[in-house]
Design an enzyme around this catalytic site. Structure first.
Site, PDB file in Angstrom:
ATOM      1  N   ASN A  64     127.669  15.708  55.706  1.00 51.84           N
ATOM      2  CA  ASN A  64     127.708  16.589  56.921  1.00 51.84           C
ATOM      3  C   ASN A  64     127.251  18.383  56.241  1.00 51.84           C
ATOM      4  O   ASN A  64     127.567  19.103  56.400  1.00 51.84           O
ATOM      5  CB  ASN A  64     129.246  16.445  57.563  1.00 51.84           C
ATOM      6  CG  ASN A  64     129.893  17.380  56.324  1.00 51.84           C
ATOM      7  OD1 ASN A  64     129.920  17.535  55.604  1.00 51.84           O
ATOM      8  ND2 ASN A  64     131.945  17.241  57.445  1.00 51.84           N
TER       9      ASN A  64
ATOM     10  N   ASP B  59     139.402  22.010  45.964  1.00 50.99           N
ATOM     11  CA  ASP B  59     140.791  21.252  47.333  1.00 50.99           C
ATOM     12  C   ASP B  59     142.302  19.911  46.657  1.00 50.99           C
ATOM     13  O   ASP B  59     141.695  20.220  45.596  1.00 50.99           O
ATOM     14  CB  ASP B  59     139.538  20.310  48.328  1.00 50.99           C
ATOM     15  CG  ASP B  59     138.389  19.605  47.238  1.00 50.99           C
ATOM     16  OD1 ASP B  59     138.649  18.641  46.919  1.00 50.99           O
ATOM     17  OD2 ASP B  59     137.494  19.581  48.398  1.00 50.99           O
TER      18      ASP B  59
ATOM     19  N   GLU C 179     134.388  22.800  56.378  1.00 47.74           N
ATOM     20  CA  GLU C 179     133.587  21.596  56.889  1.00 47.74           C
ATOM     21  C   GLU C 179     132.699  22.376  58.042  1.00 47.74           C
ATOM     22  O   GLU C 179     132.921  23.943  58.158  1.00 47.74           O
ATOM     23  CB  GLU C 179     134.550  21.012  57.847  1.00 47.74           C
ATOM     24  CG  GLU C 179     135.705  20.461  56.963  1.00 47.74           C
ATOM     25  CD  GLU C 179     135.440  19.045  56.628  1.00 47.74           C
ATOM     26  OE1 GLU C 179     133.711  19.033  56.186  1.00 47.74           O
ATOM     27  OE2 GLU C 179     136.131  18.217  56.342  1.00 47.74           O
TER      28      GLU C 179
ATOM     29  N   HIS D  20     129.261  20.209  53.708  1.00 43.17           N
ATOM     30  CA  HIS D  20     130.228  20.410  53.582  1.00 43.17           C
ATOM     31  C   HIS D  20     130.700  21.111  51.952  1.00 43.17           C
ATOM     32  O   HIS D  20     130.136  20.087  50.710  1.00 43.17           O
ATOM     33  CB  HIS D  20     131.768  20.320  53.454  1.00 43.17           C
ATOM     34  CG  HIS D  20     132.246  18.784  53.219  1.00 43.17           C
ATOM     35  ND1 HIS D  20     133.172  18.374  53.665  1.00 43.17           N
ATOM     36  CD2 HIS D  20     131.262  18.447  52.018  1.00 43.17           C
ATOM     37  CE1 HIS D  20     133.346  17.023  52.345  1.00 43.17           C
ATOM     38  NE2 HIS D  20     132.381  17.077  51.525  1.00 43.17           N
TER      39      HIS D  20
END
Ligand code: PGA
Length: 266
Positions: A154, A83, A161, A156
């Site tokens: 979270n 990313d 996400e 991800h």
């Protein structure tokens, strides 16, 4: 090489628990170092999917050490990073492009046109085209041999996400421009200095190319990752916890985690 203190088979994954992150990072680097000459021999090059963030830094330190001592070479290696923030200039110290140069590319013999990082400077109207091209480059290189992954608090993976997508749709997600989740933004404040300075968007490798890798190594360290690890390995497969999507590719995922990150599993 440090040995794991526990080894579990969970949701089709090989889970190795180490007393400290260093042991897990050594094991991850060892897996990469041993795969490079095999892939280079079998298909001319090794294609690595790489991660950024604080978790994999010691892995890169190990790879650099191995290259400097002649135990490994990146001459026949191509890399694809997971990313990049968007928008983001490559020379910005917060960019993942600059991270990769700091931690790996500047210290090993990789060719400049083989270390691929999504480009945070592409015009917005061309972001989708750029992302699709990235997936085509990976495919043209014969797919990823080893994908190194971290996991967010979270759940991800990359910047895929949590979402309410159906699982079959989530599994098809390609590389694309995404909006960052509030937890991701909160966790990036330590790097950017203030919430208002954290980019709201990023380009991320999709779930489909990540899961297409022939082998996936997930690193997670610290108590703050325990819930994401437990939900990924013991919870249902759901796009609300992107790490749980790894359960759909049994037999190719190795989790290398420390005792704290494993606390929800043991
Ligand atoms: P971290 O990030 O290595 O900085 O904890 C991991 C991730 O969000 O994937």
């Amino acid at each position: 090489m440090t040995k794991p203190i526990r080894r579990l088979e969970l949701a089709g994954a090989d889970v190795k628990v180490f007393s400290k992150p260093e042991g897990a990072c050594e094991a991850a680097a060892g897996k990469i170092i041993s795969s490079i000459p095999i892939c280079a021999m079998v298909r001319g090059q090794a294609v690595l999917g790489l991660a950024t963030g604080s978790t994999p830094e010691p892995v890169y330190a190990e790879l650099v050490k191995a290259c400097k001592s002649g135990l490994c070479s990146f001459e026949k290696v191509s890399t694809y990073n997971l990313d990049e923030y968007y928008p983001m200039g490559p020379l910005d110290p917060h960019s993942y492009r600059s991270y990769m140069h700091r931690h790996l590319f500047d210290h090993v013999d990789i060719a400049p046109n083989r270390g691929h990082v999504l480009d945070g400077t592409v015009p917005e109207h061309f972001a989708a085209e750029h992302a699709a091209l990235f997936d085509r480059w990976i495919a043209a290189d014969g797919g990823l041999d080893v994908q190194l992954l971290g996991i967010g608090r979270n759940g991800h993976i990359g910047f895929n996400e949590p979402s309410d997508l159906a699982v079959d749709k989530a599994l098809k997600l390609p590389t694309r421009l995404v909006e960052l989740h509030p937890t991701t933004i909160a966790d990036a404040v330590k790097d950017f200095g203030a919430e208002g300075l954290v980019p709201r968007h990023a380009l991320t490798m999709g779930i489909a190319p990540i899961l297409g890798a022939r082998s996936i190594v997930v690193l997670a360290f610290g108590e703050h990752k325990a819930e994401a690890v437990a939900r990924s390995l013991r919870g249902p497969v759901t796009a609300e916890v992107p790490g749980s999507l790894l359960q759909t590719v049994p037999g190719k995922v190795t989790w290398l985690i420390d005792r704290d990150a494993a606390s929800g599993l043991l």
